[in-house]
Design an enzyme around this catalytic site. Structure first.
Site, PDB file in Angstrom:
ATOM      1  N   CYS A   2       9.312  10.058 -11.775  1.00  0.00           N
ATOM      2  CA  CYS A   2       9.749   9.853 -13.154  1.00  0.00           C
ATOM      3  C   CYS A   2       9.528   8.388 -13.524  1.00  0.00           C
ATOM      4  CB  CYS A   2      11.217  10.174 -13.399  1.00  0.00           C
ATOM      5  SG  CYS A   2      11.674  11.850 -12.974  1.00  0.00           S
ATOM      6  N   ARG A  27       3.604   8.674 -12.923  1.00  0.00           N
ATOM      7  CA  ARG A  27       4.803   8.879 -12.100  1.00  0.00           C
ATOM      8  C   ARG A  27       5.368  10.288 -12.252  1.00  0.00           C
ATOM      9  NH1 ARG A  27       6.966   3.962 -10.489  1.00  0.00           N
ATOM     10  NH2 ARG A  27       8.963   4.950 -10.110  1.00  0.00           N
ATOM     11  N   TRP A  74       9.108  13.980 -13.531  1.00  0.00           N
ATOM     12  CA  TRP A  74       8.591  14.782 -12.419  1.00  0.00           C
ATOM     13  C   TRP A  74       9.785  15.605 -11.957  1.00  0.00           C
ATOM     14  CZ3 TRP A  74       9.374  15.251  -7.027  1.00  0.00           C
ATOM     15  CH2 TRP A  74       8.354  15.917  -6.339  1.00  0.00           C
ATOM     16  N   ASN A 100      15.858   8.061 -13.320  1.00  0.00           N
ATOM     17  CA  ASN A 100      14.859   8.321 -12.281  1.00  0.00           C
ATOM     18  C   ASN A 100      15.587   8.276 -10.938  1.00  0.00           C
ATOM     19  OD1 ASN A 100      12.643   8.367 -10.545  1.00  0.00           O
ATOM     20  ND2 ASN A 100      12.282   6.160 -10.764  1.00  0.00           N
ATOM     21  N   GLY A 101      15.496   9.361 -10.170  1.00  0.00           N
ATOM     22  CA  GLY A 101      16.175   9.404  -8.869  1.00  0.00           C
ATOM     23  C   GLY A 101      16.823  10.767  -8.684  1.00  0.00           C
ATOM     24  N   GLU A 482      -8.498  12.053   5.556  1.00  0.00           N
ATOM     25  CA  GLU A 482      -8.405  11.467   4.216  1.00  0.00           C
ATOM     26  C   GLU A 482      -9.358  12.178   3.242  1.00  0.00           C
ATOM     27  OE1 GLU A 482      -6.393   9.760   2.724  1.00  0.00           O
ATOM     28  OE2 GLU A 482      -7.440   8.852   1.042  1.00  0.00           O
ATOM     29  N   LYS A 486      -8.134  14.141  -0.118  1.00  0.00           N
ATOM     30  CA  LYS A 486      -8.647  13.824  -1.457  1.00  0.00           C
ATOM     31  C   LYS A 486      -9.082  15.101  -2.156  1.00  0.00           C
ATOM     32  CE  LYS A 486      -7.275  10.844  -1.932  1.00  0.00           C
ATOM     33  NZ  LYS A 486      -6.520   9.990  -1.088  1.00  0.00           N
ATOM     34  N   GLU A 489      -6.019  17.536  -3.000  1.00  0.00           N
ATOM     35  CA  GLU A 489      -5.025  17.132  -4.003  1.00  0.00           C
ATOM     36  C   GLU A 489      -5.583  17.088  -5.416  1.00  0.00           C
ATOM     37  OE1 GLU A 489      -3.047  13.343  -3.448  1.00  0.00           O
ATOM     38  OE2 GLU A 489      -4.880  12.381  -2.805  1.00  0.00           O
ATOM     39  N   HIS A 505     -11.353  24.763  19.340  1.00  0.00           N
ATOM     40  CA  HIS A 505     -10.059  25.290  19.793  1.00  0.00           C
ATOM     41  C   HIS A 505      -9.363  26.098  18.696  1.00  0.00           C
ATOM     42  CE1 HIS A 505     -10.376  23.068  23.516  1.00  0.00           C
ATOM     43  NE2 HIS A 505     -10.726  21.998  22.801  1.00  0.00           N
ATOM     44  N   LYS A 604       2.553   9.748  -8.561  1.00  0.00           N
ATOM     45  CA  LYS A 604       1.983   8.610  -7.846  1.00  0.00           C
ATOM     46  C   LYS A 604       2.929   8.064  -6.784  1.00  0.00           C
ATOM     47  CE  LYS A 604      -1.156   5.559  -7.020  1.00  0.00           C
ATOM     48  NZ  LYS A 604      -2.272   6.050  -6.184  1.00  0.00           N
TER      49      LYS A 604
END
Ligand code: AGP
Length: 609
Positions: A2, A27, A74, A100-101, A482, A486, A489, A505, A604
């Site tokens: 947020c 955010r 968010w 926010n929280g 990585e 990428k 997401e 395996h 983010k």
């Protein structure tokens, strides 16, 4: 998560706040809302992105309002909806809050407030805050009521409150969620991060945990919940507005990928002394004795930063010969970790606000261990809580998918490994050679970026596949992880990263003619082993995209597509091999019509557990 924003001054508050929220949208983007006050309280909030809300507002009608707050959400508690959107107001529609929280004891507070007939309408944890403030506001000023209310809250908050009874002030409070006040010319701007403040002023104050600020347009008072009135120093932001503009790129992510020659340079600038084969990392703040006593390094991080930590493990174990462990922050804190004298914890975080990483840092500190940080955002909570550290200097990263921060983290880890290696076995002549090669990296990254069109063509061929495998070995195994992260997401295609030899395996069962396999195959000491792994994929008709060194003709026999990158020393290889993977993911996502900078369900900085 947020983003919150507050404004008090002489401008049209609605415009300042909506523009600021747009900067904070990375955010969270589930809903957005604003509350404005002079003699009345105006609230407008909508599910969806800020553009949804913006189209509802008549800015000229709202011009008389010079005080207000805003929020981009968010969702954690309650679905994204108009009702659950912030700001939330009290029963009398007199005061409003953005938060926010997470308020962990919201259910208990809700039950008590309902006994006092408070009408709590939404499913959010945040709405209880404003009703709690309302309860105290009958007997106290707004600032006092906020202070009384926040001591009842368990969990995290960055919040801003306004009241139509006291329209000449904003009250801001922080515990665990970032918040800063920009000091302008007869105006004040409050925001979750500096990106929404920089166009107004560079002078800022970062709120500390358990502080409450009463803010008027030309002055402020800061209160610590335990100590009362406190003095706070003003700091200066050291970057400018261009750093957070798209500058002609379609997406921030693409801009940030293309910034890497410069951001990598910024990571090592001023930290290498080539003539003497020396690395300078002044921010570590470790004495000679502490440096000599390091027996083990523990990297702690999440997501992409965790991948950088894995690369750090390869670097430090190989070059400085110090044992390294790499921990997921979210697991570390709940695992009763064994920490001993001689351990050094290094947390890695782009934002410096990731809740899991911050909690792990606190856990390590509580056991008396020195904690350093490798962070991007100057003044962020993690940098303040750690004993020392190194900034990566990548500049603001807005795209939710981390790109330039990753290569800058790796750059700093390379420096750190050389710094530590010099104190052990490596001599200054060897360091000089590594420095020389590191300094040449930005130019080589530019060469890869000039292949963007070719990488786009490969993306076109594979964009409709439903699964991808990414394989690499040694220091390039984390690069495989990585690359897969990428792709998944931002394009929502399922992708897995594996050490190439692990394929046999299990994952090999997935390989058929529909499975693209991306191999990271620079010509290093395990190159021939990677070729054998390619054989295994080819035998099962998998499609191979290889990241290989220029001049490598042998690989043509194995790969369907080859993206050539300049050969570099093994230590520097991740800085080079990750670039085509970032571009590949970017182009696939764009071709699939995804919102690259704001992928679904993500934000983010993840400031909740
Ligand atoms: C990377 O692309 C991610 N969006 C995410 O994994 C990120 O790296 C993670 O949340 C950690 O963030 P931090 O570096 O700000 O702590």
């Amino acid at each position: 998560m947020c983003g919150i924003m507050g404004y008090i001054g002489s401008k049209n508050a609605s415009e300042v706040i909506i523009n600021g929220l747009a900067r904070l949208e990375y955010r969270g983007y589930d809903s957005a809302g604003i509350a404005l006050t002079n003699k009345d309280l105006y609230i407008n909030k909508k599910a969806g992105k800020i553009s949804n809300l913006r189209s509802e507002l008549d800015f000229s009608e709202l011009a008389p309002y010079n005080t207000g707050i805003g929020h981009t959400r968010w969702a954690t508690h309650g679905i994204p909806s108009d009702l659950n959107a912030h700001p939330h107001s009290d029963c009398k529609n007199e005061i409003a809050v953005v938060h926010n929280g997470i308020i962990e004891n919201h259910s208990a507070i809700r039950q008590i407030l309902q006994k006092y007939d408070h009408d709590i309408k939404s499913e959010t944890d945040s709405e209880v805050i404003i009703h709690l403030i309302e309860y105290y506001y009958e007997r106290y000023s707004l600032a006092e009521a906020v202070m009384k209310a926040v001591v009842r809250l368990e969990g995290t908050y960055g919040l801003i409150v306004i009241s139509k009874r006291e329209p000449e002030k904003l009250i801001a409070a922080r515990n665990g969620s970032p918040l800063l006040v920009g000091i302008g010319d007869n105006e004040m701007i409050i925001s979750s991060d500096a990106s929404a403040i920089i166009e107004h002023t560079r002078k800022v104050i970062y709120l500390k945990d358990r502080e409450v600020f009463e803010i008027k347009r030309d002055n402020f008072m800061a209160f610590d919940l335990e100590k009362g009135l406190v003095d706070r120093e003003i700091e200066e932001i050291d970057w400018n507005i261009e750093a957070i503009e798209k500058q002609g790129y379609d997406y921030f992510m693409l801009k940030e990928i293309f910034e890497q020659p410069e951001t990598i340079s910024n990571g090592f600038r001023g930290r290498t002394v080539q003539d003497y084969g020396m690395i300078r990392l002044d921010g570590l703040r470790l004495s000679e004795e502490e440096l000599n006593e390091i027996n083990r390094i523990i990297f702690i991080a999440c997501g992409t930063s965790w991948h950088a930590g894995l690369i750090g493990e390869y670097l430090i174990e190989e070059y400085a010969r110090i044992p390294v462990e790499v921990e997921y922050a979210s697991e570390f804190r709940y695992r009763k970790p064994i920490l001993r004298r001689g351990d050094l914890v290094i947390v890695i975080s782009q934002s410096g606000e990731t809740a899991d990483t911050l909690a792990a840092l606190k856990e390590a500190k509580s056991k008396g261990i020195k904690v350093l940080s490798i962070c991007n955002v100057v003044g962020s909570t993690i940098t303040r809580e750690s004993d020392g550290g190194v900034y990566i200097h990548a500049g603001p990263e807005i795209g939710v998918a981390s790109t330039k921060a990753f290569t800058s983290q790796v750059t700093v880890l390379i420096l750190l490994s050389l710094f530590l290696a010099r104190r052990r076995d490596m001599n200054s002549e060897e360091i000089k050679v590594y420095i020389e090669h590191l300094l040449a990296i930005p130019e080589k990254v530019s060469q890869i970026l000039s292949n963007n069109d070719y990488i786009r063509d490969i993306a076109e061929i594979y964009k409709d596949k439903s699964n991808f495998l990414y394989l690499g070995r040694g220091i390039n195994f984390p690069v495989a992880l990585e690359g897969a992260l990428k792709l998944k997401e931002i394009s929502y295609i399922h992708a897995e990263g594996y050490p190439a030899a692990e394929m046999k395996h299990g994952p090999i069962a997935l390989i058929d003619e529909n499975m693209p396999v991306v191999f990271i195959a620079p010509r290093d000491e395990i190159y021939s082993k990677v070729l054998s792994n390619m054989e295994e994929v080819k035998a099962r008709k998998g499609k191979i995209i290889a990241i290989a060194n220029q001049g490598d003709n042998d690989i043509k026999e194995y790969a369907d597509h080859i993206i050539y990158v300049p050969p570099v020393r093994k230590m520097l290889s991740p800085l080079i091999t990750v670039i085509p993977l970032q571009l590949l993911a970017y182009h696939v996502a764009v071709m699939k019509g995804c919102n690259v900078d704001q992928p679904r369900n993500l934000a983010k900085s993840v400031t909740v557990e």
